[in-house]
Scaffold this active site. Structure first.
Site, PDB file in Angstrom:
ATOM      1  N   PHE A 115      37.537  51.257 -76.969  1.00 53.97           N
ATOM      2  CA  PHE A 115      37.520  50.318 -78.084  1.00 53.97           C
ATOM      3  C   PHE A 115      36.383  49.318 -77.934  1.00 53.97           C
ATOM      4  O   PHE A 115      36.201  48.717 -76.866  1.00 53.97           O
ATOM      5  CB  PHE A 115      38.827  49.515 -78.146  1.00 53.97           C
ATOM      6  CG  PHE A 115      40.010  50.278 -78.639  1.00 53.97           C
ATOM      7  CD1 PHE A 115      40.266  50.411 -79.999  1.00 53.97           C
ATOM      8  CD2 PHE A 115      40.897  50.854 -77.735  1.00 53.97           C
ATOM      9  CE1 PHE A 115      41.377  51.113 -80.451  1.00 53.97           C
ATOM     10  CE2 PHE A 115      42.014  51.551 -78.174  1.00 53.97           C
ATOM     11  CZ  PHE A 115      42.255  51.686 -79.537  1.00 53.97           C
ATOM     12  N   ASP A 116      35.653  49.129 -79.019  1.00 52.97           N
ATOM     13  CA  ASP A 116      34.818  47.946 -79.151  1.00 52.97           C
ATOM     14  C   ASP A 116      35.791  46.764 -79.241  1.00 52.97           C
ATOM     15  O   ASP A 116      36.978  46.953 -79.541  1.00 52.97           O
ATOM     16  CB  ASP A 116      33.977  48.074 -80.423  1.00 52.97           C
ATOM     17  CG  ASP A 116      33.214  46.816 -80.757  1.00 52.97           C
ATOM     18  OD1 ASP A 116      32.549  46.266 -79.867  1.00 52.97           O
ATOM     19  OD2 ASP A 116      33.300  46.375 -81.920  1.00 52.97           O
ATOM     20  N   LEU A 117      35.314  45.559 -79.035  1.00 55.24           N
ATOM     21  CA  LEU A 117      36.201  44.392 -79.102  1.00 55.24           C
ATOM     22  C   LEU A 117      35.991  43.603 -80.390  1.00 55.24           C
ATOM     23  O   LEU A 117      36.871  43.557 -81.260  1.00 55.24           O
ATOM     24  CB  LEU A 117      35.978  43.495 -77.887  1.00 55.24           C
ATOM     25  CG  LEU A 117      36.869  42.255 -77.808  1.00 55.24           C
ATOM     26  CD1 LEU A 117      38.341  42.643 -77.623  1.00 55.24           C
ATOM     27  CD2 LEU A 117      36.414  41.332 -76.674  1.00 55.24           C
ATOM     28  N   ASP A 118      34.809  42.997 -80.539  1.00 54.08           N
ATOM     29  CA  ASP A 118      34.536  42.127 -81.691  1.00 54.08           C
ATOM     30  C   ASP A 118      34.521  42.925 -82.994  1.00 54.08           C
ATOM     31  O   ASP A 118      33.754  43.881 -83.148  1.00 54.08           O
ATOM     32  CB  ASP A 118      33.184  41.426 -81.519  1.00 54.08           C
ATOM     33  CG  ASP A 118      33.169  40.471 -80.344  1.00 54.08           C
ATOM     34  OD1 ASP A 118      34.248  40.078 -79.889  1.00 54.08           O
ATOM     35  OD2 ASP A 118      32.058  40.123 -79.893  1.00 54.08           O
ATOM     36  N   VAL A 141      36.082  53.684 -80.744  1.00 56.51           N
ATOM     37  CA  VAL A 141      36.439  53.044 -82.010  1.00 56.51           C
ATOM     38  C   VAL A 141      35.607  51.772 -82.142  1.00 56.51           C
ATOM     39  O   VAL A 141      35.621  50.926 -81.242  1.00 56.51           O
ATOM     40  CB  VAL A 141      37.943  52.696 -82.060  1.00 56.51           C
ATOM     41  CG1 VAL A 141      38.287  52.043 -83.401  1.00 56.51           C
ATOM     42  CG2 VAL A 141      38.791  53.933 -81.823  1.00 56.51           C
TER      43      VAL A 141
END
Length: 215
Positions: free
Chosen positions: A7-10, A164
């Site tokens: 996962f990307d965060l922002d 993602v």
């Protein structure tokens, strides 16, 4: 289909716009540039900061490094906490964990801040690994942080992993490492950006994302 989910965060799990835009505004002010419209600074959410300062303000590398240092003055103090966990994220992560998915964060944000934010929202225990940029800039690109995340999860077959994310950099970073990318439109890039970048699938809601990851 996917045993490993990065996962990307922002813009993917959190809405960091207040902390990031106010910290960019602070950095620019220290560099002698006044930007009053925080909305106009939202393009800083996602890509490496150094690159974005150079691209948008024609800074040379030395100036861009200084701007990033100013940014971190504010962000490390208050900016990292000016953040909102997106609705449905805990439920999504628990559902994936329940069926045995191994999960990691792959973010262009420095890992030290990523870890703080995960603890802030009490979701750090749901991830098997955290890969982020390094403060010294040695690791900064999305391709680099994705590669590190895959290594930390011991992924040997890229077909079993997916990233993602919400920006073109996520798509590019995933494809550079031979893994697919699911783009989410509820972040900061939008459907057109994700389509142009070649996202393998695009979803608009957390429920659609969960369905895609559980297939």
């Amino acid at each position: 289909m996917f045993d490993y989910v990065l996962f990307d965060l922002d813009g993917t799990l959190t809405d960091p716009r207040e902390g990031i835009t106010k910290s960019v505004q602070y950095a620019l002010r220290k560099m002698g540039i006044c930007e009053f419209d925080l909305t106009s600074l939202e393009h800083f959410i996602g890509p490496p900061l150094l690159d974005e300062f150079i691209r948008c303000y024609s800074f040379d590398e030395e100036q861009a490094v200084r701007a990033v240092q100013y940014y971190r003055e504010r962000f490390s103090d208050v900016g990292w906490r000016e953040n909102i966990l997106l609705d449905g994220v805990p439920s999504l992560l628990r559902s994936l964990k329940k069926v045995g998915k191994r999960m990691a964060i792959a973010s262009s944000k420095p890992a030290v801040f990523v870890e703080r934010i995960l603890r802030l929202f009490e979701i750090e225990m749901l991830f098997d690994a955290v890969s982020g940029a390094t403060l010294d800039g040695i690791v900064s690109s999305k391709a680099q942080v994705v590669a590190r995340a895959l290594d930390m999860l011991d992924v040997t077959d890229g077909n079993r992993a997916v990233l993602v994310g919400d920006r073109l950099h996520d798509v590019e970073g995933a494809h550079a490492n031979g893994v697919r990318c699911i783009g989410v439109t509820f972040g900061f890039g939008g459907r057109q950006e994700l389509q142009n970048a070649g996202a393998d699938k695009i979803v608009s809601t957390m429920q659609e994302l969960e369905t895609a990851l559980l297939l």
